[in-house]
Write a protein that holds these residues in place. Structure first.
Motif, mmCIF file in Angstrom:
data_model
loop_
_atom_site.group_PDB
_atom_site.id
_atom_site.type_symbol
_atom_site.label_atom_id
_atom_site.label_comp_id
_atom_site.label_asym_id
_atom_site.label_seq_id
_atom_site.Cartn_x
_atom_site.Cartn_y
_atom_site.Cartn_z
ATOM 1 N N UNK A 145 0.808 -1.220 0.000
ATOM 2 C CA UNK A 145 0.000 0.000 0.000
ATOM 3 C C UNK A 145 0.849 1.282 0.000
ATOM 4 N N UNK A 146 2.152 1.150 -0.072
ATOM 5 C CA UNK A 146 3.029 2.335 -0.069
ATOM 6 C C UNK A 146 2.740 3.234 1.136
ATOM 7 N N UNK A 147 2.720 2.632 2.292
ATOM 8 C CA UNK A 147 2.364 3.400 3.486
ATOM 9 C C UNK A 147 3.378 4.491 3.799
ATOM 10 N N UNK A 148 4.543 4.422 3.155
ATOM 11 C CA UNK A 148 5.525 5.484 3.401
ATOM 12 C C UNK A 148 5.202 6.740 2.598
ATOM 13 N N UNK A 149 4.309 6.619 1.624
ATOM 14 C CA UNK A 149 3.888 7.826 0.912
ATOM 15 C C UNK A 149 2.751 8.442 1.731
ATOM 16 N N UNK A 150 3.103 9.476 2.453
ATOM 17 C CA UNK A 150 2.228 9.988 3.500
ATOM 18 C C UNK A 150 1.267 11.046 2.997
ATOM 19 N N UNK A 151 0.098 11.077 3.595
ATOM 20 C CA UNK A 151 -0.841 12.163 3.344
ATOM 21 C C UNK A 151 -0.382 13.355 4.186
ATOM 22 N N UNK A 152 -0.009 14.413 3.498
ATOM 23 C CA UNK A 152 0.645 15.537 4.154
ATOM 24 C C UNK A 152 -0.294 16.747 4.058
ATOM 25 N N UNK A 153 -0.739 17.249 5.184
ATOM 26 C CA UNK A 153 -1.810 18.246 5.206
ATOM 27 C C UNK A 153 -1.313 19.619 5.631
ATOM 28 N N UNK A 154 -1.774 20.656 4.922
ATOM 29 C CA UNK A 154 -1.428 22.038 5.272
ATOM 30 C C UNK A 154 -2.707 22.770 5.667
ATOM 31 N N UNK A 155 -2.858 23.061 6.932
ATOM 32 C CA UNK A 155 -4.096 23.642 7.459
ATOM 33 C C UNK A 155 -4.571 24.883 6.693
ATOM 34 N N UNK A 156 -3.626 25.815 6.458
ATOM 35 C CA UNK A 156 -4.034 27.132 5.955
ATOM 36 C C UNK A 156 -4.659 27.057 4.573
ATOM 37 N N UNK A 157 -4.354 25.989 3.834
ATOM 38 C CA UNK A 157 -4.839 25.938 2.454
ATOM 39 C C UNK A 157 -6.255 25.364 2.354
ATOM 40 N N UNK A 158 -6.749 24.761 3.419
ATOM 41 C CA UNK A 158 -8.010 24.015 3.326
ATOM 42 C C UNK A 158 -9.212 24.954 3.246
ATOM 43 N N UNK A 159 -10.129 24.676 2.279
ATOM 44 C CA UNK A 159 -11.357 25.473 2.181
ATOM 45 C C UNK A 159 -12.567 24.655 2.646
ATOM 46 N N UNK A 160 -12.311 23.500 3.219
ATOM 47 C CA UNK A 160 -13.371 22.671 3.813
ATOM 48 C C UNK A 160 -14.471 22.331 2.813
ATOM 49 N N UNK A 161 -14.065 21.923 1.617
ATOM 50 C CA UNK A 161 -15.053 21.588 0.584
ATOM 51 C C UNK A 161 -15.528 20.151 0.750
ATOM 52 N N UNK A 162 -14.873 19.367 1.601
ATOM 53 C CA UNK A 162 -15.257 17.974 1.861
ATOM 54 C C UNK A 162 -14.847 16.995 0.764
ATOM 55 N N UNK A 163 -14.164 17.470 -0.276
ATOM 56 C CA UNK A 163 -13.851 16.564 -1.389
ATOM 57 C C UNK A 163 -13.048 15.359 -0.928
ATOM 58 N N UNK A 164 -12.076 15.591 -0.062
ATOM 59 C CA UNK A 164 -11.226 14.490 0.412
ATOM 60 C C UNK A 164 -12.034 13.523 1.261
#
Lengths: 621, 351
Positions: free
Chosen positions: A486-505
């Motif tokens: 599953x390539x668990x080392x490829x991490x989901x990396x999140x940047x708070x300031x950029x989020x517009x809370x569209x729920x797409x993810x």
């Protein structure tokens, strides 16, 4: 909740379940990708950096990585990590690989290190210290190096060729190996004036089963001694009916060896039921495949010896029950099982009759040296212990990690630096984005089931000790199995300031990892996610307050398949997929040191190695 | 859009509904809309609503017209019936379909362009006829497919991505529908599924035309500063006026009921809508009070949200017209086509 600190290397490290589970923290997903790309030599070198013996471990490792594998929690079976390691070892370009082994400096640093016992722990110490200019001598009781790896693991699981190659690589770095050199007295060794001593003498004493009749016959063997006698060629046959007492991995090696030495009826006698067996499930499976009978809930009572001849063994048939929170047994019946030989494999322990009591090394009440869990030092400065000698039998991969840690300590000790101040872990996180919807790793989920290892036919394999049972994966199996990672080392990396809370993810996540929700206590938050996060062994990522509503982005790491869809569907790149590389400290690094590799940097080797790919395209390999 | 399909692997602990299905079983094809499109969130809300209502996918008919919004039925309920109509003609198709088979659950998805410009006339008549359906307007104020021109729902003063200001009065679908006698009107926000899902559930159970206007930001052409339909602007100006829970017929009423201002409206099938929060003096069953309230909020620069209006005694089209009870496809041929002798008789009545 407090925002998760992803700059701490251990946060993402924990997400990579296999690497976290591996005592030596081998970068599993990266080498699996290299194997899938046909870059076997690089995969081998990457393995070797952390686990030192990829060929040996690719066959014999106890694989703590596999039960940890995230894939198990999704479709029930882990990626066959161990066997993919073997592919890298089997198909590497040996010459190319050797060109990239650590360089040994001509000029030595003047420090002389002694290792006692030439097993995996000592060899790892030598492997780590020789490139730094240390001179390493190993005293070995037996005729050759390898310890348990060669005298206890039967050839049908680990061919001598593989063993010799990987041990040879270390010895060839300039180890001064003194074989047939048992240590009778540590005090006299201390007098020899070494700068540091590492005790890696293993746990060579098999546990006894002192029941009536034990010493009235010579047909009762202690498992590890018996295996060693086979390795030396002292034993090449056994009687037809054999009972193996004990159900650990040594017992599995014993019963399978017995099958090859002429035994026709081999029974493994277990005091308890299957869930309590110590043997790894796959070793048990392999033994049963070879028609070894496993009998549960039989507790040994006595050996039956008539006129000096072993004729059988008496057992209590027991039933187990719980009382006062403890497991107790009651006898249902007593039976005799006829046999011609018995092999006792109920455990092993370290033994230190050769460590004197007055040399400043504190011994515990069992006579074992007291060893510091972090520094691996005894109570006497400059004397270190690792491997099975430290805290009893574990397995090779633990001994390797002990060796790495002891090497760090020895190096720091010799350089007059405090041992407790350990060099830090570091990390790299590199975006894998290649384009709008392109990632530099295979992000799709492959629903394939775990590949089955092909075994040599029963008749052929039981004919001799030498035939290696497992054939290794062919090209098709390798590619299929690698795609399951599953390539668990490829991490989901999140940047708070950029989020517009569209729920797409949140909407696209196939395994309901993500939630945007108000802050709260973690225990409570865990129950109110898109899907409840019930596995508390796995972290719950929490962002800082999001810009528009001050809610938090929450991610349950438990089942993330690292498909990157959250990042693909993110309109603002608040999510990105970043490849995490844990920078592991080895001997020679100072605390806070940048993690410059010790050896020459791993080059991009010829990426067009077509062996695997072309044979896969052409059908069966 | 994305190059890989959403993997079929799912969370092992996903709940199942009365049909034994998980929410993932109500999904459709992978969305090809822009990343971050509000419409995808509406899709997710629809999936959640039909899952919670235990609807059998094959009893649902999805209908749509043309536009970004009208693509979305592909992305949910992959096992339902579907009809993608000519631009703006979906309401007419829905009315026809409902006449032919009143047993299916009709779920129409349209946008502000499809419903308020080209299809406005058809929408009006479907409302008038009270076709039994959920009619979703995914409202983003722009024509996304043609790169962001103002639509008929763009507010006065809102700015396009290139900076132009809109000067024409918008058509507010809620006002329009209330005027035309709609029997169910609600407004939601794609970025707030907590409140959107219960609205959709109530709308799907409503015995008549249920209009749900969903502010669904266009992330590509209308999510900038100056837009009145961006995520941020909607969050700042949404006035969650009416909070309502949908309670299915069999379920025990467990929702905590706050004293005062709370009332329940019983639907035709025995389910109830429980209003947890309404403004003072607001009656969700009184058309005039709702109209006034919505207009008032609009003048204050706010967008009134929630299940705004419901008519408990709604009589849907087929019932109103006294059409045959059973779907036409189930009628025996002799009944469906009684023959030329009967035709003669009927024609005689008109001579």
């Amino acid at each position: 909740m407090r925002p998760t600190d992803v700059s701490d290397p251990q946060y993402y490290h924990r997400v990579v379940d296999c690497q976290w589970g591996c005592p030596a923290h081998t970068n599993v997903p990266e080498y699996i990708r290299l194997v899938a790309q046909g870059r076997f030599t690089e995969a081998y070198l990457l393995n070797r950096k952390s686990n030192v013996f990829p060929g040996i471990l690719g066959r014999t490792c106890d694989r703590p990585c596999e039960p940890a594998c995230r894939r198990t929690r999704l479709d029930g079976e882990p990626v066959a990590i161990c066997r993919l390691k073997r592919v890298a070892a089997d198909l590497r370009d040996d010459e190319l690989m050797r060109a990239h082994l650590p360089q040994i400096p001509e000029a030595k640093n003047g420090k002389r290190i002694l290792c006692i016992g030439a097993g995996s722990a000592s060899l790892t110490v030598a492997n780590d210290l020789l490139p730094l200019g240390y001179e390493v001598t190993i005293y070995e009781k037996l005729a050759r190096a390898g310890g348990l790896m060669w005298n206890n693991i039967p050839q049908f699981r680990l061919p001598p060729r593989v063993l010799d190659e990987e041990i040879g690589m270390i010895l060839d770095m300039g180890v001064d190996l003194r074989s047939n050199h048992p240590v009778e007295s540590l005090a006299s060794v201390l007098d020899e004036g070494w700068d540091a001593i590492f005790i890696g003498s293993g746990a060579p004493r098999g546990k006894e089963l002192d029941l009536p009749g034990r010493h009235d016959t010579d047909r009762i063997h202690i498992g590890i001694d018996w295996l060693q006698s086979i390795a030396f060629g002292h034993i090449d046959s056994i009687e037809p009916r054999v009972l193996v007492i004990g159900v650990g991995n040594t017992a599995m090696d014993c019963c399978r060896s017995a099958k090859r030495l002429g035994a026709t009826d081999v029974k493994v006698m277990a005091r308890r039921s299957r869930p309590h067996f110590k043997a790894s499930p796959w070793e048990l499976e392999d033994a049963e495949e070879e028609l070894v009978e496993v009998i549960e809930n039989y507790s040994p009572r006595r050996f039956i010896v008539e006129d000096g001849v072993l004729t059988g063994m008496e057992f209590d048939i027991v039933e187990w029950y719980e009382q006062d929170g403890r497991s107790r047994s009651r006898t249902l019946d007593t039976v005799t099982i006829p046999c011609d030989a018995v092999i006792v494999a109920i455990g092993q322990e370290a033994a230190f009759p050769w460590i004197e009591k007055d040399i400043g090394i504190e011994l515990d009440r069992w006579g074992n040296p007291v060893v510091d869990r972090t520094t691996f030092q005894t109570t006497r400065d400059g004397v270190f212990v690792g491997g099975d000698a430290a805290w009893g039998p574990e397995n090779i991969i633990w001994a390797v990690e002990h060796g790495h840690q002891a090497a760090i300590s020895i190096d720091r000790y010799c350089q007059s630096q405090p041992l407790d101040d350990r060099p830090a872990y570091g990390m790299n996180l590199v975006s894998q984005k290649m384009g709008m919807h392109e990632w530099s790793y295979g992000n799709d989920y492959d629903a394939a089931q775990r590949a089955r290892m092909t075994h040599v036919g029963l008749e052929e394999r039981l004919a001799t000790l030498e035939v290696e049972v497992e054939l290794g994966f062919d090209a098709k199996q390798t590619l299929r199995e690698a795609a399951r990672c599953l390539n668990c080392d490829v991490q989901t990396d999140f940047t708070d300031e950029l989020c517009i809370e569209c729920d797409a993810c949140v909407d696209v996540c196939p395994v309901n990892c993500l939630t945007i929700a108000p802050d709260g206590e973690e225990d409570e938050v865990r129950l109110n996610l898109t899907a409840p996060a019930l596995n508390s062994d796995q972290a719950l990522f929490a962002s800082g307050p999001l810009p528009q509503t001050a809610r938090l982005m929450l991610k349950d790491e438990d089942l993330c398949i690292h498909c990157g869809l959250c990042a693909e569907r993110c309109p603002t790149a608040a999510w990105d997929m970043g490849k995490f590389d844990l920078l592991i400290p080895y001997a020679g690094l100072l605390p806070g040191h940048d993690h410059t590799p010790r050896g020459p940097a791993l080059p991009i080797l010829n990426p067009t190695v077509p062996t695997l790919v072309s044979s896969a395209a052409g059908g069966a390999a | 859009m994305t190059y890989i399909l959403k993997p079929k692997v799912r969370h092992p602990g996903l709940p199942t509904n009365a049909l034994g299905l998980t929410a993932r079983d109500y999904e459709g094809a992978m969305s090809t809309l822009c990343a971050g499109c509000g419409h995808d969130s509406v899709t997710a809300a629809v999936i959640q609503a039909v899952f919670e209502l235990d609807l059998p996918p094959h009893r649902v008919a999805k209908l749509s017209g043309i536009g970004c919004s009208s693509k979305t039925p592909t992305y949910f309920l992959g096992q339902a019936h579907g009809f993608n109509a000519v631009h703006g003609r979906m309401p007419a198709i829905a009315a026809g379909a409902s006449a032919a088979n009143r047993d299916l659950i009709y779920l129409g998805v349209s946008g502000d362009g499809d419903s308020l410009s080209i299809g406005l006339g058809h929408l009006c008549h479907a409302i008038r006829r009270n076709v039994r359906m959920l009619y979703l307007i995914e409202n983003n104020g722009v024509y996304g497919l043609t790169k962001g021109q103002f639509s008929a729902s763009a507010d006065v003063g809102t700015r396009s991505k290139r900076g132009e200001e809109n000067r024409q009065e918008p058509i507010d679908p809620i006002h329009l529908a209330l005027t035309l006698g709609v029997s169910f009107a609600a407004r939601g926000f794609s970025g707030d599924k907590v409140h959107l899902v219960p609205i959709l559930k109530a709308a799907l159970q409503h015995d008549g035309f249920a209009l749900v206007d969903v502010i669904s930001p266009c992330v590509a052409f209308n999510d900038h500063v100056g837009s009145t339909k961006s995520y941020l602007h909607t969050r700042e100006h949404a006035q969650l006026a009416v909070l309502a829970d949908f309670i299915p017929p069999a379920a025990e009423i467990t929702a905590s009921v706050e004293p005062g201002g709370v009332r329940s409206v019983t639907m035709h099938d025995g389910s109830t809508i429980q209003f947890r929060q309404v403004p003072d003096g607001y009656d969700p069953t009184n058309r005039e009070s709702v109209e006034n309230y919505v207009r008032e909020r609009q003048r204050a620069g706010e967008v009134a949200m929630g299940l705004l209006y419901v008519e408990p005694g709604s009589v849907e089209m087929n019932e109103n017209l006294g059409t045959v009870d059973r779907p036409l496809c189930e009628l025996p041929y002799e009944e469906l086509c009684p023959g030329s002798a009967r035709l003669e008789e009927i024609q005689l009545q008109y001579r």
